[in-house]
Design an enzyme around this catalytic site. Structure first.
Site, short mmCIF file in Angstrom:
data_model
loop_
_atom_site.label_atom_id
_atom_site.label_comp_id
_atom_site.label_asym_id
_atom_site.label_seq_id
_atom_site.Cartn_x
_atom_site.Cartn_y
_atom_site.Cartn_z
CD GLU A 203 39.50 41.95 44.94
OE1 GLU A 203 40.81 42.02 44.55
OE2 GLU A 203 39.18 41.00 45.39
CE LYS A 335 40.04 35.29 49.03
NZ LYS A 335 39.39 34.56 47.88
P1 PGA Z 1 36.51 37.10 46.50
O1 PGA Z 1 37.79 37.37 45.55
O2 PGA Z 1 36.67 37.89 47.86
O3 PGA Z 1 35.31 37.70 45.90
O4 PGA Z 1 36.36 35.49 46.82
C1 PGA Z 1 39.02 37.14 46.08
C2 PGA Z 1 39.63 36.17 45.31
O5 PGA Z 1 39.19 35.24 44.59
O6 PGA Z 1 41.04 35.93 45.70
ZN ZN Z 2 40.93 34.02 44.47
#
Ligand code: PGA
Ligand code: ZN
Length: 425
Positions: A203, A335
């Site tokens: 990230e 998400k």
């Molecule tokens: P991921 O990580 O997109 O790999 O799930 C982001 C998070 O855990 O917040």
């Molecule tokens: Zn997370």
């Protein structure tokens, strides 16, 4: 009305295949969107459909999901009024027919769902943050920005996934970015000087080499103070433990110091950190199935620390309601691709807000050039945004989009900073 729906395979920030969907209206207006992809995925997430053919992109191609968009989904939605987002999302859910969108693929359904939102905003000649919700939003989010990355995003590095900061002393969105910039660069110089820098994690944060998770805290605190900020006032810490990733058979397996801890021992580690360091927010401190520790932790720290459920809730309104009932947390990570439609995502955000909890709009570790979530954050007045670090364009496009939204909102733009924290249980 919708004239055509199409999709192609494009590639995310890790170079992995993903799906871009296109919606075309009869009047010639179009809308498109790209679906992101996680690495530390929760077991209750909606299903991301990949072809699994080792000969093609190591099994990661998404051609079947694309066929589902161009076939069944297109047939179902052509002719529908683009204003009927909720109805169309519901039709796709029913067409799929499974609990976790595994038949058509959550990536197929979400791509179309997001592209419908875009087509509608384009048709109205407005920005997405104005059309995603009735009347749109005006609240600029407080950013939660990664300085160092580990866990599933930097193999063999540290166990904790995200070491982040929240600029609680900032008076504007831009000031948050400036403060983060200073801390981020200070941290980079420190890591280099100490010979602890291995590279860049997924990230965009630094990928450090350390022997213990605790050393990370020291570097982070040194970076904040070195950049000229006061700890606990100007800047506070935020962690995503992503604990499900190293939980197995009732134990937490910490790679770095080769320790395998019981739930109770791990509770002591986490609560010890929360007492020792200026931590304002902590995400997934325990595994998604270790609800006893979630409950105990929220009881002890829920009135002063934001406790975010990511893998715990997977943006699923049912799981959030159960979590509220059981007092498991006080905040929900949001998400889009954990649940798979724009409608369900917005419903989950609203429910979270009705509970007096805080929604944190989040990117995935596999991201794209699409800044959809920046608009989602403002449209819902969510108040917080987490998109990874302060480098790399798939991250910066989200931070920058908020600046553009601020410009568009002019004096209507609001920023309340740390006042967003409610700590309601
Ligand atoms: P991921 O990580 O997109 O790999 O799930 C982001 C998070 O855990 O917040
Ligand atoms: Zn997370």
């Amino acid at each position: 009305r919708i004239k055509n729906i199409d999709a192609i395979q494009v590639f995310d920030s890790r170079g992995n295949p993903t799906l871009e969907a296109f919606v075309e209206l009869e009047n010639g207006t179009t809308g498109s969107a790209i679906v992101p992809s996680g690495a530390s995925t929760g077991q209750f997430e909606a299903h991301e459909l990949r072809d699994g053919d080792k000969e093609k992109f190591l099994g990661k191609s998404v051609y079947r999901a694309i066929e589902n968009v161009k076939g069944e989904i297109r047939v179902e939605l052509v002719g529908k009024d683009v204003h009927q987002q909720e109805e169309m999302d519901q039709l796709m859910i029913e067409l799929d027919g499974t609990k976790n969108k595994s038949r058509l693929g959550a990536n197929a359904i979400l791509g179309v769902s997001m592209a419908i939102s875009r087509a509608l905003s384009n048709a109205q000649g407005k920005s997405l943050f104005q059309t995603l919700t009735d009347g749109g939003g005006t609240l600029l989010p407080l950013p939660e920005i990664q300085i160092m990355g580990g866990g599933a995003h930097a193999e063999g590095s540290i166990d904790i996934q995200d070491f982040m900061i929240i600029c609680t002393g900032a008076e504007s969105y831009l000031q948050c970015l400036e403060m983060t910039f200073n801390v981020f660069h200070h941290c980079g110089r420190l890591l280099k000087k100490k010979g602890k820098l291995a590279g860049v994690a997924d990230e965009g944060g630094y990928w450090p080499i350390f022997d213990s998770n605790e050393e990370l805290f020291e570097i982070l605190l040194e970076s904040i103070e070195g950049a000229g900020y006061s700890l606990g006032e100007d800047v506070q810490l935020s962690l995503d433990i992503a604990a499900s990733e190293f939980y197995d058979n009732g134990r937490y397996h910490l790679n770095l110091d080769n320790r395998s801890l019981t739930g109770d021992q791990f509770y002591k580690v986490i609560s010890g950190w929360c007492k020792q360091y200026p931590i304002i927010s902590i995400e997934d401190p325990f595994a998604e199935t270790d609800t006893l520790n979630w409950k105990r932790f929220t009881k002890e720290f829920g009135n002063k620390i934001q406790i975010i459920g990511d893998d715990l809730f997977t943006t699923d309104i049912k799981r959030v309601k159960e979590g509220k009932e059981d007092k498991l947390a006080n905040s929900v990570l949001i998400k889009l691709n954990q649940i798979g439609t724009v409608t369900e995502t917005i419903e989950c955000i609203k429910q979270t807000q009705e509970f007096g909890w805080t929604p944190v709009i989040s990117a995935r570790s596999g991201e794209t050039e699409d800044p959809f979530i920046s608009h989602l954050a403002v449209a819902t007045n969510a108040g917080q945004l987490k998109v990874g670090s302060f480098s790399r364009s798939e991250r910066m496009v989200k931070w920058n989009e908020i600046l553009r939204i601020e410009r568009e909102l002019q004096e209507k733009a609001e920023f309340i900073g740390e006042k967003i924290f409610s700590f309601a249980m």
